[in-house]
Every structure is written in structure tokens, then in C-alpha cells.
Design an enzyme around this catalytic site. Structure first.
Site, PDB file in Angstrom:
ATOM      1  N   LYS A  22       0.838  -1.205   0.000  1.00 38.68           N
ATOM      2  CA  LYS A  22       0.000   0.000   0.000  1.00 38.68           C
ATOM      3  C   LYS A  22       0.868   1.249   0.000  1.00 38.68           C
ATOM      4  CE  LYS A  22      -1.613   1.813   4.029  1.00 38.68           C
ATOM      5  NZ  LYS A  22      -1.367   3.249   4.201  1.00 38.68           N
ATOM      6  N   ASN A  23       1.908   1.257   0.843  1.00 36.12           N
ATOM      7  CA  ASN A  23       2.710   2.476   1.000  1.00 36.12           C
ATOM      8  C   ASN A  23       3.723   2.680  -0.113  1.00 36.12           C
ATOM      9  OD1 ASN A  23       1.196   2.993   3.192  1.00 36.12           O
ATOM     10  ND2 ASN A  23       2.746   2.389   4.703  1.00 36.12           N
ATOM     11  N   CYS A 116      -4.914   8.275   8.997  1.00 40.27           N
ATOM     12  CA  CYS A 116      -5.108   7.732  10.354  1.00 40.27           C
ATOM     13  C   CYS A 116      -4.751   8.798  11.391  1.00 40.27           C
ATOM     14  CB  CYS A 116      -4.203   6.514  10.570  1.00 40.27           C
ATOM     15  SG  CYS A 116      -4.746   5.074   9.675  1.00 40.27           S
ATOM     16  N   ARG A 121      -0.548  15.192  12.251  1.00 36.80           N
ATOM     17  CA  ARG A 121       0.099  14.717  11.011  1.00 36.80           C
ATOM     18  C   ARG A 121       0.557  15.960  10.229  1.00 36.80           C
ATOM     19  NH1 ARG A 121      -1.433   9.342   9.819  1.00 36.80           N
ATOM     20  NH2 ARG A 121       0.417   9.247   8.475  1.00 36.80           N
ATOM     21  N   ASP A 305       4.438   0.512  11.780  1.00 35.72           N
ATOM     22  CA  ASP A 305       3.153  -0.046  11.345  1.00 35.72           C
ATOM     23  C   ASP A 305       2.974  -1.501  11.743  1.00 35.72           C
ATOM     24  OD1 ASP A 305       3.350   1.769   8.195  1.00 35.72           O
ATOM     25  OD2 ASP A 305       2.729   2.405  10.199  1.00 35.72           O
ATOM     26  N   ARG A 397      -8.549   0.021   4.060  1.00 34.65           N
ATOM     27  CA  ARG A 397      -7.511   0.912   3.507  1.00 34.65           C
ATOM     28  C   ARG A 397      -6.193   0.182   3.314  1.00 34.65           C
ATOM     29  NH1 ARG A 397      -6.131   5.371   6.897  1.00 34.65           N
ATOM     30  NH2 ARG A 397      -4.975   5.963   5.035  1.00 34.65           N
TER      31      ARG A 397
HETATM   32  C1  EPZ Z   1       4.259   6.938   6.004  1.00 36.62           C
HETATM   33  O1  EPZ Z   1       3.499   7.957   6.609  1.00 36.62           O
HETATM   34  C2  EPZ Z   1       3.335   5.732   5.949  1.00 36.62           C
HETATM   35  N1  EPZ Z   1       2.148   6.060   5.156  1.00 36.62           N
HETATM   36  C3  EPZ Z   1       2.926   5.351   7.371  1.00 36.62           C
HETATM   37  O2  EPZ Z   1       2.110   4.187   7.286  1.00 36.62           O
HETATM   38  C4  EPZ Z   1       4.188   5.013   8.159  1.00 36.62           C
HETATM   39  O3  EPZ Z   1       3.837   4.707   9.489  1.00 36.62           O
HETATM   40  C5  EPZ Z   1       5.121   6.233   8.142  1.00 36.62           C
HETATM   41  O4  EPZ Z   1       5.417   6.599   6.780  1.00 36.62           O
HETATM   42  C6  EPZ Z   1       6.429   5.956   8.857  1.00 36.62           C
HETATM   43  O5  EPZ Z   1       7.063   4.866   8.267  1.00 36.62           O
HETATM   44  C7  EPZ Z   1       2.236   6.027   3.804  1.00 36.62           C
HETATM   45  O6  EPZ Z   1       3.283   5.779   3.246  1.00 36.62           O
HETATM   46  C8  EPZ Z   1       0.976   6.340   3.050  1.00 36.62           C
HETATM   47  P1  EPZ Z   1       6.351  10.319   8.036  1.00 36.62           P
HETATM   48  P2  EPZ Z   1       4.042   9.478   6.611  1.00 36.62           P
HETATM   49  O7  EPZ Z   1       6.245  11.549   7.211  1.00 36.62           O
HETATM   50  O8  EPZ Z   1       4.733   9.761   5.342  1.00 36.62           O
HETATM   51  C9  EPZ Z   1       6.296  13.579  11.469  1.00 36.62           C
HETATM   52  C10 EPZ Z   1       0.168   2.915   7.622  1.00 36.62           C
HETATM   53  O9  EPZ Z   1      -0.413   2.443   8.605  1.00 36.62           O
HETATM   54  N2  EPZ Z   1       6.244  14.549  10.367  1.00 36.62           N
HETATM   55  O10 EPZ Z   1       7.554   9.471   7.927  1.00 36.62           O
HETATM   56  O11 EPZ Z   1       2.924  10.368   7.017  1.00 36.62           O
HETATM   57  C11 EPZ Z   1       4.985  12.814  11.609  1.00 36.62           C
HETATM   58  O12 EPZ Z   1       4.056  13.540  12.387  1.00 36.62           O
HETATM   59  C12 EPZ Z   1       0.716   4.317   7.677  1.00 36.62           C
HETATM   60  O13 EPZ Z   1       0.356   2.301   6.540  1.00 36.62           O
HETATM   61  C13 EPZ Z   1       6.381  15.891  10.647  1.00 36.62           C
HETATM   62  O14 EPZ Z   1       6.557  16.279  11.796  1.00 36.62           O
HETATM   63  O15 EPZ Z   1       5.094   9.394   7.790  1.00 36.62           O
HETATM   64  C14 EPZ Z   1       5.424  11.543  12.273  1.00 36.62           C
HETATM   65  O16 EPZ Z   1       5.514  11.775  13.666  1.00 36.62           O
HETATM   66  C15 EPZ Z   1       0.553   4.970   9.033  1.00 36.62           C
HETATM   67  N3  EPZ Z   1       6.315  16.793   9.629  1.00 36.62           N
HETATM   68  C16 EPZ Z   1       6.821  11.306  11.701  1.00 36.62           C
HETATM   69  O17 EPZ Z   1       7.252  12.574  11.187  1.00 36.62           O
HETATM   70  C17 EPZ Z   1       6.122  16.389   8.327  1.00 36.62           C
HETATM   71  O18 EPZ Z   1       6.086  17.262   7.427  1.00 36.62           O
HETATM   72  C18 EPZ Z   1       6.868  10.280  10.588  1.00 36.62           C
HETATM   73  O19 EPZ Z   1       6.069  10.748   9.556  1.00 36.62           O
HETATM   74  C19 EPZ Z   1       5.973  15.017   8.055  1.00 36.62           C
HETATM   75  C20 EPZ Z   1       6.052  14.123   9.088  1.00 36.62           C
END
Ligand code: EPZ
Length: 417
Positions: A22-23, A116, A121, A305, A397
């Protein structure tokens, strides 16, 4: 689907066919906006988030056909540069349309994404990085307007945190930028490298060095054909589902190195695991042992995850397990629902302490998010009686054909009408 009923107690066995990730498929579909030709994506999972991405592509003027697990996208004629709020709100990864849409049309007008509820986020890392690549981004009233004239400009940039989504947006901005971009501090998840492979097949010039991603901007990208990597989180979820029932199952296809931080934990809690080629054979003991300490980290660390389904399996393990979440602020919303099944889990901020109990008891529970819902499925498989899960749209999802796959493994699951 409204309500999933699972009757626990069966030992699971058989074979699990893992779907495309998915990701990975979600950013790949967004990347098609950059390609001025036909893109064919193989091994696409039938997920609601995929349907949401297809709806966005069609809104932008691309033609999209879905035939089984093959999605064909032709974005030769992108006619829109805005994405309506109702489409953006359906998932988190809609934000990864921001850079390719701006790169392709010069402007992207989108609302903030959904996804989620795992704590805030934010998208500040996306915005900061795109601004360094020359974008003018106006944000306010829940919308973003990103303009580049005439294109993004390559530069050296270090991400303060290896955000997966921000890394994807910056790759998509840099691919057709004017000049070269050197990204350091980027995410190194397998899904990032799947996106790089896709972009290079479409004519991009991206090189992954040990400490940086180097993107030499090219004028345009053409169509290509690509097969999505297997979903390592789906694989980890089914490993937990089989393990909690004391079962044996063959899981494939997998890329073992993508699970390098996951498989040792299944061995630590007493499972026997044999890996060969793209297959895994798991044999679980009648009762799992506890896990001393599980900490989620950016790749190649243990994936956040996969923590929820593994924690659910530990609710009936022998002993006390400790989990520490370092990626999201509030990943434990599902723990209150586990308690309804009799689980003994104490959370304090980003730490969860799981005291294994002999048996869980069925109850009515509510899926709070995608992976929290997966945890409830794993727990229900080990509970006495029939558990009813509601808010199952969260599961749709990320887990294609969940009910059918569980039943094929010998579970007793069905959807109440
Ligand atoms: C991706 O989310 C995945 N989703 C998530 O999977 C996964 O848990 C996550 O990466 C971490 O591996 C998809 O790929 C669609 P991040 P993403 O940006 O990109 C903070 C699932 O269940 N952050 O790496 O949103 C954020 O709040 C989902 O499949 C900022 O502060 O994750 C978080 O605490 C859940 N500012 C951390 O970084 C930003 O601009 C990691 O977020 C972006 C992120």
C-alpha cells in the site's frame, strides 16, 4: 464493510499470498502525474486508498484503467491543477500529489490531507523542502497553493527527520527540476527505493548513495511499466495472526531484507522461521514467549506499522512485553479496545507495557485506525468466542481480501450484513 465477526480459537495454517505494498503503490500512482505517457503498474492491491488515488488521477485528467491487480495510467493530458478537499481528506498520502502536480502544471492547489489519527500529522517538512527547491507555497484556511515558475530548482537539502512522505514529495519535485538535487537525511524505506526504481524506469536520473539521494533533473518523464514491491507490513500482520494461534503458514512473496528487523522478534517469541527465495515458513509454539523490548524506528529499524499487530499477539504471550513508539505521538488508540477483550496493557506516552494473559474473551470492539484495527483482528483470532469489529473501513484501507484470506487460513470470519 460494516462489521467483521471473528470466532477465535482456530489454529491457522496454509498459505498467504502477500499483495503489493500500500505504501508503495500510493506514491507510485501520484508519480504517474509526472509521466507524459502510459504507465502500467502490476501487483496493485485492491484497497480503498488505491481507489482514492485513482479518483484523484481521473479528476486531474488522466485516463486510468484497473484490470485485476494491473492499473494503467495515462497522464499525457493533465488538465487540472487542483484537488478537491473531499478527495484529499480520504487519506494521508494524497499530500504526495503536491509536488508532481506542481512540477507538471506549474501549480498545485490542494487541501491538507486526511489519514489515520496517530497524533498530529503535520506537513511542515514537505513544505520546507519544496520551498528550498524553489516552490512558492501559500498555506492557509486548510489549503496549500504551490507554484513553481517554470519548474523546481535543484539544490542540496538535508531533511531534519527522515519523513517518508516528505522524501517522496522531494524526489517527485527533484526528478524534473532544473539542475541536480542532493538529498541527505532522507527516508530509506523500501517504498522509497521502489519509487526511485519507478522514476528511473520513466527516465529520471536518481542515484542512491550510502548517505544521500542524488537526483539529476531531466526535462520530462515518459511512461513505464513497474511491479509494486510486496507489502512488508501486510506480511508482518499475517505472521502475527498465524503466530498468535500457534499455527503454521507459508507467507509469500516477501523480500526478506525488508523484514530484517521483524523476523528476529518472531524468533525471540518462540516461532520457527525458515526463509528461502521470496517465501517464509512460520511455525509457532502453542503459546508465544514475551518480547523484552520492541522499539519502532525509521527503516531499517522495526517498522511502526507492524507494532500494533505484534503487540496484540503479545497480549496472550507468556510474560511481560515492552513496546516503545518513536515515530508517531499517539499510536496506542487501539489499546482501550484491546482491554475490552481482556488484554492487560498499560500505556504511558509512547511506551506500552503488555502483561500476557492466558486467554482473551470475545467482545464488541471498534477499529480506531488501520493498524489498530489489524491489532484487533489478531487479538480476536486468539479470543474465546465471537468478536465483532466495527468501523472496518479502516481495515479496507490496507488489507485487501482480509476476510477471505483469514478463512483460507482456517479462521472463522465473516462480515455481518
Ligand atoms: C508513512 O506515513 C506511511 N504512510 C505510514 O504508514 C508510516 O507509518 C510512516 O510513513 C512511517 O514509516 C504512507 O506511506 C501512506 P512520516 P508518513 O512523514 O509519510 C512527522 C500505515 O499504517 N512529520 O515518515 O505520514 C509525523 O508527524 C501508515 O500504513 C512531521 O513532523 O510518515 C510523524 O511523527 C501509518 N512533519 C513522523 O514525522 C512532516 O512534514 C513520521 O512521519 C511530516 C512528518
Amino acid at each position: 464493510m460494516s462489521e467483521l465477526r471473528i470466532t477465535g480459537g482456530n489454529r491457522l495454517g496454509g498459505a498467504v499470498t502477500v499483495h503489493g505494498a500500500k505504501n508503495s503503490v500510493l506514491p507510485l500512482l501520484a508519480a504517474c502525474v509526472l509521466c507524459q505517457g502510459e504507465c502500467v503498474l502490476h501487483r496493485c492491491p485492491a484497497l480503498s486508498d488505491v481507489a482514492s488515488s485513482v479518483a484523484i488521477l481521473r479528476h486531474l485528467g488522466a485516463t486510468v484503467t484497473v484490470e485485476g491487480d494491473v492499473i494503467t495510467v495515462n497522464a499525457a493530458h493533465v488538465t487540472q491543477s487542483d484537488i478537491p478537499e473531499d478527495l484529499m481528506r480520504k487519506m494521508r498520502s494524497s499530500i504526495v500529489f503536491l509536488a508532481p502536480l506542481a512540477a507538471r502544471t506549474g501549480c498545485a492547489d490542494v487541501s491538507l490531507p486526511g489519514g489515520c489519527e496517530l497524533g498530529p500529522r503535520p506537513i511542515d517538512l514537505h513544505i520546507a523542502g519544496l520551498r528550498r527547491l524553489g516552490a512558492d507555497i501559500a498555506d492557509g484556511h486548510g489549503r496549500l497553493r504551490c507554484t513553481v515558475s517554470p519548474r523546481f530548482t535543484g539544490t542540496d537539502y538535508t531533511l531534519p527527520f527522515p519523513s517518508v512522505g516528505a522524501t517522496e514529495n522531494l524526489l517527485l519535485a527533484a526528478a524534473t527540476a532544473d539542475g541536480t538535487t542532493v538529498l541527505t537525511g532522507a527516508a530509506r524505506e523500501p517504498e522509497i527505493f521502489d519509487l526511485i526504481a519507478f522514476l528511473n524506469a520513466a527516465g529520471a536520473r536518481i542515484t542512491a548513495k550510502p548517505d544521500a539521494l542524488v537526483i539529476e533533473g531531466v526535462p520530462a518523464l515518459h511512461g513505464c511499466e513497474h511491479t509494486v514491491i510486496p507489502d512488508r507490513i501486510e506480511a508482518a500482520t499475517y505472521l502475527a495472526a498465524v503466530a498468535v494461534t500457534g499455527g503454521t503458514a507459508l507467507i509469500s512473496p516477501v523480500v526478506p531484507e525488508h523484514l530484517a528487523a521483524v523476523l528476529p522478534l518472531f524468533r525471540e517469541c518462540g516461532c520457527h522461521l525458515k526463509a528461502w527465495g521470496d517465501s517464509l515458513l512460520l511455525t509457532a509454539p502453542p503459546r508465544l514467549n514475551h518480547l523484552k523490548f520492541v522499539r519502532s524506528l525509521p527503516y531499517p529499524g522495526f517498522p511502526t506499522d507492524a507494532a500494533a499487530p505484534l503487540l496484540a499477539a503479545m497480549t496472550v504471550a507468556d510474560g511481560v512485553s515492552v513496546f516503545a513508539e518513536t515515530i508517531f505521538e499517539n499510536r496506542y488508540r487501539y489499546v482501550d479496545e484491546l482491554a475490552r477483550l481482556g488484554a492487560a496493557v498499560k500505556t504511558e506516552g509512547r511506551v506500552a507495557v503488555v502483561e500476557g494473559v492466558p486467554r482473551l474473551q470475545a467482545a464488541a470492539v471498534e477499529c480506531t485506525d488501520l493498524r489498530g484495527g489489524a491489532a484487533l483482528v489478531v487479538a480476536a483470532l486468539a479470543a474465546n468466542g465471537t468478536t465483532c469489529l466495527t468501523q472496518c473501513h479502516h481495515l479496507d484501507r490496507g488489507y485487501a481480501g482480509l476476510c477471505e484470506m483469514l478463512n483460507a487460513l482456517g479462521a472463522q470470519a465473516d462480515y455481518a450484513s
